[in-house]
Design a protein around this motif. Structure first.
Motif: not given
Length: 344
Positions: A90-95, A124-128, A191-195
């Motif tokens: 979702y992240q890749a396609h929504a961005r 800012v968040i990356d997904f392994p 890997h949790m998102p930062r605010r």
């Protein structure tokens, strides 16, 4: 240099709060407010994990095409019911959708109550990556004598911070956490998102008293069954709903399948759906509550809206009351002016 119209505007809040009405109202006025080069309304990027699925319309309270006021919708009806939803996908396609909207000179609106999906898009968040073999092994362990609790205990030993955030009964999240730890050698919490916003954005939250929210959920649930949720589910069986690992468990569809199988009456199913949706609303409220960047608008509390924690008046019937819209626009305008001052 950023344009004011490049500001991503997200409307968030619990289910049945009225955020979709506000988002559609904003879509009609924000291009003029922000000076977007493109003509026409803003474009909406959904952030609802279940609205990704084609054909799951009634049970996800998806806005019918004829009621979208000409506002283009993205990340809605993009998966088959046999697909498994992935927040990384979702992240890749929504961005990509947001970038394309901005390239067209339009305004991007995000609307949804799936908190992790909202943050995946905005922050800012990356997904392994994943490993099917590791995942299959952990899933088999979850089905074993120790169940998810045994896996949760292992997670607590490896990553206490993540274990404290994940319900011991939530096997899916526990498995994902253990998978990431095994694949990366780092705690899942790392890997949790930062605010921190991935790009300039503003979040507006729609808030109602829980009692009123519960009443709205009850009325909406009754309407879903009246409008044909069981029939919709029956039609999705041929499309593979029973084989869909995520879709078949969705609130509303799981209960409708039980009705079809004779395990529940329709009245029992409606009661179960309303209860599960109220519980979902409470979890969503809990998820969004600690987020300091949300500018809250209380639908039934008239008064000045001064940024985060502000209040606004409104009705809950049809389009959101203009006072709520005006105050939301004021918030967006202030953030856009701040973006302009930084860019220049």
């Amino acid at each position: 240099m950023r344009r004011a119209s490049d500001l991503v505007v997200a409307v968030v809040g619990p289910t049945a709060s009225g955020k979709t009405d506000l988002a559609l109202d904003l879509a009609e006025v924000l291009p003029g407010v922000l000076g977007a080069p493109a003509a026409g309304p803003a474009e909406l990027v959904g952030a609802d994990a279940m609205q990704l699925y084609r054909g799951m319309d009634i049970g996800t309270a998806k806005t019918p095409v004829g009621e979208r006021r000409g506002v283009p919708h993205h990340q809605v009806d993009v998966l088959d019911v046999t697909d498994e939803a992935s927040v990384a996908h979702y992240q890749a396609h929504a961005r990509h959708d947001v970038a394309a909207i901005h390239q067209r000179g339009g305004v991007a609106l995000v609307c949804g109550g799936s908190g992790l999906y909202v943050r995946a898009l905005l922050d800012v968040i990356d997904f392994p990556g994943t490993d099917p073999a590791v995942r299959a092994r952990l899933e088999a362990e979850a089905e074993g004598p120790g169940g998810s609790r045994a896996l949760h205990e292992r997670l607590a030993a490896l990553d206490p911070e993540s274990a404290s955030r994940i319900d011991p009964h939530n096997a899916r999240r526990i498995i994902r956490a253990l998978e990431v730890i095994e694949l990366t050698g780092a705690p899942y919490s790392a890997h949790m998102p930062r605010r921190v916003f991935h790009q300039p954005a503003v979040m507006i939250g729609v808030r109602r008293p829980m009692e009123e929210l519960g009443e709205r959920i009850g009325a909406r649930t009754a309407a879903m069954f009246r409008d044909g949720l069981v029939e919709e589910t029956r039609g999705l069986i041929g499309a593979g709903l029973r084989e869909g690992r995520t879709a078949r468990r969705a609130t509303g569809y799981a209960q409708a399948l039980a009705v079809i199988d004779g395990d529940m009456t329709e009245a029992e199913a409606a009661e179960s759906v309303a209860l599960a949706t109220r519980q979902l609303a409470r979890r969503q409220v809990k998820w969004f509550r600690p987020e300091p960047r949300i500018h809250w608008l209380d639908v039934e509390a008239p008064g000045p809206a001064a940024g985060s924690g502000g209040a606004a008046g409104g009705t809950g019937d049809g389009s959101v009351h203009s006072t709520l819209l005006d105050r939301a626009v004021d918030i967006v305008r202030r953030e856009a002016q701040r973006l302009d001052s930084v860019s220049t």
